[in-house]
Design a protein around this motif. Structure first.
Motif, PDB file in Angstrom:
ATOM      1  N   GLN A   5      40.330  44.058  39.994  1.00 45.24           N
ATOM      2  CA  GLN A   5      40.988  45.281  39.557  1.00 45.24           C
ATOM      3  C   GLN A   5      39.946  46.254  39.034  1.00 45.24           C
ATOM      4  OE1 GLN A   5      44.332  45.292  37.007  1.00 45.24           O
ATOM      5  NE2 GLN A   5      45.655  44.346  38.522  1.00 45.24           N
ATOM      6  N   ILE A   6      40.048  47.472  39.519  1.00 40.20           N
ATOM      7  CA  ILE A   6      39.163  48.548  39.067  1.00 40.20           C
ATOM      8  C   ILE A   6      40.069  49.691  38.645  1.00 40.20           C
ATOM      9  CG2 ILE A   6      37.316  50.151  39.684  1.00 40.20           C
ATOM     10  CD1 ILE A   6      36.504  48.090  41.868  1.00 40.20           C
ATOM     11  N   GLY A   8      42.694  49.618  37.003  1.00 37.95           N
ATOM     12  CA  GLY A   8      44.089  49.245  37.153  1.00 37.95           C
ATOM     13  C   GLY A   8      44.579  49.119  38.584  1.00 37.95           C
ATOM     14  N   VAL A   9      43.689  49.286  39.562  1.00 34.59           N
ATOM     15  CA  VAL A   9      44.065  49.195  40.967  1.00 34.59           C
ATOM     16  C   VAL A   9      43.473  47.915  41.549  1.00 34.59           C
ATOM     17  CG1 VAL A   9      43.937  50.324  43.224  1.00 34.59           C
ATOM     18  CG2 VAL A   9      44.099  51.710  41.146  1.00 34.59           C
ATOM     19  N   LYS A  10      44.266  47.194  42.336  1.00 38.30           N
ATOM     20  CA  LYS A  10      43.827  45.940  42.930  1.00 38.30           C
ATOM     21  C   LYS A  10      43.117  46.216  44.261  1.00 38.30           C
ATOM     22  CE  LYS A  10      46.675  42.331  42.903  1.00 38.30           C
ATOM     23  NZ  LYS A  10      47.720  41.353  43.342  1.00 38.30           N
ATOM     24  N   TYR A  11      41.923  45.618  44.414  1.00 29.11           N
ATOM     25  CA  TYR A  11      41.135  45.742  45.635  1.00 29.11           C
ATOM     26  C   TYR A  11      40.730  44.355  46.125  1.00 29.11           C
ATOM     27  CZ  TYR A  11      40.602  50.620  44.187  1.00 29.11           C
ATOM     28  OH  TYR A  11      40.838  51.909  43.808  1.00 29.11           O
ATOM     29  N   GLU A  12      40.414  44.267  47.414  1.00 25.93           N
ATOM     30  CA  GLU A  12      39.984  42.992  47.982  1.00 25.93           C
ATOM     31  C   GLU A  12      38.515  42.745  47.673  1.00 25.93           C
ATOM     32  OE1 GLU A  12      39.217  41.165  52.275  1.00 25.93           O
ATOM     33  OE2 GLU A  12      41.283  41.860  52.001  1.00 25.93           O
ATOM     34  N   LYS A  13      38.257  41.659  46.992  1.00 23.58           N
ATOM     35  CA  LYS A  13      36.903  41.314  46.547  1.00 23.58           C
ATOM     36  C   LYS A  13      35.939  41.120  47.717  1.00 23.58           C
ATOM     37  CE  LYS A  13      34.435  38.095  43.471  1.00 23.58           C
ATOM     38  NZ  LYS A  13      33.182  38.329  44.128  1.00 23.58           N
ATOM     39  N   GLU A  14      36.387  40.464  48.770  1.00 26.33           N
ATOM     40  CA  GLU A  14      35.516  40.188  49.922  1.00 26.33           C
ATOM     41  C   GLU A  14      34.952  41.471  50.528  1.00 26.33           C
ATOM     42  OE1 GLU A  14      35.916  38.473  54.463  1.00 26.33           O
ATOM     43  OE2 GLU A  14      37.321  37.748  52.964  1.00 26.33           O
TER      44      GLU A  14
END
Length: 85
Positions: A5-6, A8-14
């Protein structure tokens, strides 16, 4: 699938890790056209590109440097992926 989370937004780590890998260590610190293609292919690894993957690609485009050729390719692919959803 791992996420971060950056703001408050969720992103794909890969995808974020892949972008980071391509911009550190060697080269000019910009994502090349070949590397941009790898990012797009990584996002397309499932049945369809998810909203989180698409958001992550947009985040990468905004927050990482691209060569001119890579930017043109990436922007065109993002426009196409956005229409598929």
């Amino acid at each position: 699938m791992a996420y971060v989370q950056i703001d408050g937004v969720k992103y794909e780590k890969e995808l974020l890790d892949l972008a980071e890998l391509h911009t550190t260590g060697r080269g000019e610190g910009k994502i090349s056209a070949d590397e941009a293609k790898l990012l797009i292919e990584s996002a397309q690894d499932g049945v369809q590109v998810t909203e989180i993957e698409l958001s992550t690609l947009h985040y990468i485009r905004k927050n990482f440097e691209f060569t001119d050729k890579a930017a043109a390719y990436f922007d065109a692919e993002l426009a196409t992926l956005g229409q598929k959803g």
